[in-house]
Design a protein around this motif. Structure first.
Motif: not given
Lengths: 341, 95
Positions: A110, A208, A237, A325, A327, A329
């Protein structure tokens, strides 16, 4: 108090530029040599003493002083009056919700997206219009670069050492935009995030790169929403992490004309940006074999509409918005907003 | 002309206040801690480590802890518990 910065004697300006390269103190581009005379006005503009602690990173035990921030700001090519933005951005990155060490070292690669709001945009000449993610504006280019140089030089996130990005992305050189509040018919980002209108603020996001969302020919809000939601639902992503959606003025005009509000856009994108668990398993996003129930079990982009942050920026012509998006999750790293003082 | 340029880097803070823990020697009669970092397969790796060590030593007990997030350091409560209950701790990253 941390020690004052060490001086290195060199023969002249060109030798100084090379000396920074030789010591691994750059991002791969030439820097502006930082002398004590060059650094002083940056500390004065910030109203900080050299030894004032700006950021203390606990995982790698790094204490970053105002002097070190100022040195890196000089290297990046900043003007002294950019310092308040840098200090606010670094304070935001130090917030535990940002998870600084993970964000700057992960294979996910990122960069720290910096979004500036409020009257400081005009004072510093920050670009919120055409080519907003691109080159050409000193404030955007050098503020983003200074954040990267602090990350490299002060936090030890050197590529291949602590920064283990598999690929990274070009935003790791510089990733700073301003919001085009003048074209925003709703409220600007920092107000949605709880600050008063009229204040200046910075929002940081471990992000991102921007994914283009082209929607030229629908000319209806529904078309814009369809294209945005589809991009946000793409497997590459996809996660329950946060999103930034940077709407181009043309899309904003269409959405506002058709009666859409910011909460309505966030709700619609959350509802529509979804995939089945079966898709996530087929794409290697989740482990395990596809079970029949997976075909009708849905996962969404984000945990809720409030995970989708709307910003207005870009040139007057062109139906190009962007989806950025996280980084993270899921909840590992969240966007953080701080007032610029 | 000589130019004096400033070093932009920051070294890690002095860590001399952290003493190295006493070495345990072997694990017979000891409590083993296993700290899973939360990434996929870290638990499987630690299971294998546990099997191997249990075959070689007479472990008194095994304490297994999983971090909720691989990106964040283990919180104080987890570290305190491991320090209190275990003689040795092994951590693993899986992915």
């Amino acid at each position: 108090m941390p020690d004052a910065a060490v001086e290195v004697a060199v023969a002249g300006w060109a030798e100084a530029v090379e000396a920074y390269f030789e010591r691994g103190w750059t991002d791969g581009l030439p820097v502006v040599p930082a002398t004590a005379e060059a650094v002083r006005p940056f500390l004065e503009a910030a109203g900080r003493a050299p030894g004032d602690v700006v950021l203390a990173e606990t995982t790698r035990r790094r204490t970053i002083t105002a002097e070190k921030v100022a040195i890196n700001a000089v290297l990046a090519g900043c003007q002294p009056d950019y310092m308040p933005v840098l200090l606010a951005a670094l304070e935001a990155m130090a917030d535990p919700a940002f998870t600084l060490h993970g964000a700057i070292t992960s294979t996910g690669g990122s960069a720290t997206l910096v979004v500036v709001n409020g009257p400081i945009r005009q004072r510093l000449g920050l670009n919120a219009g055409g080519n907003v993610f691109g080159p050409g504006w000193r404030a955007n280019a050098t503020i983003g670069r200074a954040i990267r140089l602090v990350t490299l030089n002060c936090l030890g996130a050197q590529p291949g050492l602590l920064d283990r990005s598999t690929q990274g992305h070009p935003g790791k050189y510089s990733y700073c935009i301003a919001e085009l509040e003048e074209e925003n018919p709703w409220e600007p980002l920092h107000v949605t995030r709880g600050l008063a209108p009229g204040t200046s603020a910075v929002t940081v996001f471990a992000a991102e790169g921007p994914h283009n969302v082209l929607s030229h020919y629908g000319e209806m809000a529904e078309s814009v929403i369809v294209a945005l939601a589809d991009t946000m639902a793409s497997l590459g992503s996809f996660s329950p992490g946060e999103s930034f959606v940077v709407l181009a003025p043309e899309h904003v005009t269409i959405l506002a004309r058709d009666g859409w509000t910011k909460p309505g856009i966030r709700e619609a994108l959350y509802t529509r940006a979804r995939r089945t668990v079966a898709d996530l398993k087929r794409g290697g996003k989740l482990a395990g074999a596809v079970e029949p129930v997976d075909e009708t079990t849905w996962a969404h982009r984000g945990r809720g509409p409030e995970d989708i942050h709307i910003v207005v920026a870009g040139g007057g012509a062109g139906g190009h918005s962007a989806f950025i998006p996280s980084w993270s999750r899921d909840r590992n790293s969240l966007a953080v907003t701080k007032e610029i003082r | 002309m000589t130019l004096k340029i400033l070093d932009p880097t920051v070294a890690a803070d002095d860590a001399t206040d952290v003493a190295v823990a006493k070495r345990v020697g072997d694990l017979d009669g000891k409590v083993l801690g296993l700290l899973h970092n939360g990434k996929v397969n870290g638990d499987r790796l630690l299971d294998l480590v546990r099997e191997q060590l249990a075959a070689r030593y007479g472990l008194r007990d095994v304490v297994v802890v999983r971090k909720p997030s691989a990106s964040r350091v283990a919180d104080e409560a987890v570290l305190d518990r491991l320090a209190r209950e275990c003689d040795a701790v092994i951590t693993a990253i899986g992915d």
